[in-house]
Enzyme design. Structure first.
Site, mmCIF file in Angstrom:
data_model
loop_
_atom_site.group_PDB
_atom_site.id
_atom_site.type_symbol
_atom_site.label_atom_id
_atom_site.label_comp_id
_atom_site.label_asym_id
_atom_site.label_seq_id
_atom_site.Cartn_x
_atom_site.Cartn_y
_atom_site.Cartn_z
ATOM 1 N N SER A 13 0.829 -1.214 0.000
ATOM 2 C CA SER A 13 0.000 0.000 0.000
ATOM 3 C C SER A 13 0.866 1.269 0.000
ATOM 4 O O SER A 13 0.502 2.272 -0.611
ATOM 5 C CB SER A 13 -0.990 0.004 1.167
ATOM 6 O OG SER A 13 -0.330 0.267 2.371
ATOM 7 N N MET A 94 10.518 -7.369 3.769
ATOM 8 C CA MET A 94 10.743 -8.170 4.971
ATOM 9 C C MET A 94 12.089 -8.908 4.977
ATOM 10 O O MET A 94 12.154 -10.086 5.334
ATOM 11 C CB MET A 94 9.591 -9.167 5.148
ATOM 12 C CG MET A 94 8.227 -8.515 5.269
ATOM 13 S SD MET A 94 8.132 -7.337 6.635
ATOM 14 C CE MET A 94 8.070 -8.467 8.018
ATOM 15 N N HIS A 113 8.476 2.999 9.097
ATOM 16 C CA HIS A 113 8.214 2.103 10.230
ATOM 17 C C HIS A 113 6.968 2.597 10.976
ATOM 18 O O HIS A 113 6.833 3.798 11.215
ATOM 19 C CB HIS A 113 9.428 2.084 11.170
ATOM 20 C CG HIS A 113 9.282 1.086 12.264
ATOM 21 N ND1 HIS A 113 9.452 -0.272 12.059
ATOM 22 C CD2 HIS A 113 8.943 1.239 13.571
ATOM 23 C CE1 HIS A 113 9.237 -0.915 13.200
ATOM 24 N NE2 HIS A 113 8.927 -0.027 14.130
HETATM 25 C C1 GRF Z 1 3.781 -0.771 6.835
HETATM 26 O O1 GRF Z 1 3.081 -0.680 8.032
HETATM 27 C C2 GRF Z 1 5.190 -0.279 7.016
HETATM 28 O O2 GRF Z 1 5.303 0.734 7.962
HETATM 29 C C3 GRF Z 1 5.915 -1.508 7.497
HETATM 30 O O3 GRF Z 1 5.322 -2.564 6.792
HETATM 31 C C4 GRF Z 1 4.002 -2.218 6.413
HETATM 32 C C5 GRF Z 1 3.934 -2.384 4.933
HETATM 33 O O4 GRF Z 1 2.642 -2.165 4.440
HETATM 34 N N1 GRF Z 1 7.331 -1.386 7.302
HETATM 35 P P1 GRF Z 1 2.376 -2.022 2.882
HETATM 36 O O5 GRF Z 1 2.919 -3.285 2.213
HETATM 37 O O6 GRF Z 1 3.093 -0.798 2.404
HETATM 38 O O7 GRF Z 1 0.895 -1.928 2.748
#
Ligand code: GRF
Length: 204
Positions: A13, A94, A113
């Site tokens: 997102s 990740m 974050h």
């Molecule tokens: C977000 O909450 C970001 O802060 C964290 O991982 C999540 C990723 O969400 N590092 P998305 O894939 O961008 O929806």
């Protein structure tokens, strides 16, 4: 103009809001964007391709961190990225990058974050905030250094924690702010509006 590589592992997102801002001309200073995933089935890949026609690349895990990162560097270079101080932004990526990789692209890797760093580093930051009973949490965009969620902070935004919050409702409220500050921070970086002095980032 610089290029941007968005690294994802999941729904993407944040990636989507960055691609959207770029499409609508909001991201001055950024030329091309590529999306790189370490997961073949990351839902964000389809969004990037179908909704934005973005160039997407999948880097498989490889036999070691070094092999993975060598492949990543190869793909970035092959796609003419990082020749003119390109940026790498981690958006729900990740994997922990090695110190060698981080130093290769020093001050050119950005992360988002879901907490007000240095509080609640690592996984499940929103759950950590609820367990700690804080009344305010938020999100942080920072430069990536060799530590975990520890690099110089570019922007932060506070988000209230309500008595009725669950991990889901709190995460949703934080995510809305993530989308805004990530775009803002990338714009500042891409237009050279930031000065980094030791662990502090100043807007000029
Ligand atoms: C977000 O909450 C970001 O802060 C964290 O991982 C999540 C990723 O969400 N590092 P998305 O894939 O961008 O929806």
């Amino acid at each position: 103009m610089i290029n941007l590589a968005i690294l994802i592992s999941g729904r993407g997102s944040n990636m989507k809001s960055i691609l959207q801002a770029h499409k609508s001309g909001e991201l001055e200073g950024i030329n091309e964007i590529i999306v790189v995933s370490n997961k073949v089935d990351a839902p964000g890949l389809e969004v990037a391709k179908k909704e934005f026609g973005a160039n997407t690349i999948i880097i498989r895990p490889g036999e070691s961190k070094q092999e993975f990162e060598n492949n990543l560097i190869h793909e970035l270079q092959y796609n003419n990225f990082l020749k003119n101080d390109g940026l790498i932004c981690l958006a729900g990526f990740m994997r922990i990058l090695s110190p060698e990789f981080v130093n290769l692209y020093k001050n050119r890797i950005v992360n988002i974050h879901p907490s007000l760093l240095p509080s609640f580093k690592g996984l499940n930051a929103q759950k950590q905030a609820l367990l700690a009973g804080v009344k305010v949490t938020g999100c942080t965009v920072h430069l990536v250094d060799v530590g975990i969620d520890s690099g110089p902070i570019i922007l932060q935004k506070c988000v209230p924690v309500f008595d009725t919050d669950t991990e889901v409702t709190l995460s949703q409220r934080i995510l809305i702010e993530e989308h805004k500050i990530y775009v803002k921070a990338l714009k500042l970086l891409a237009t050279n509006k930031l000065v980094i002095k030791e662990n502090r980032v100043f807007q000029i």
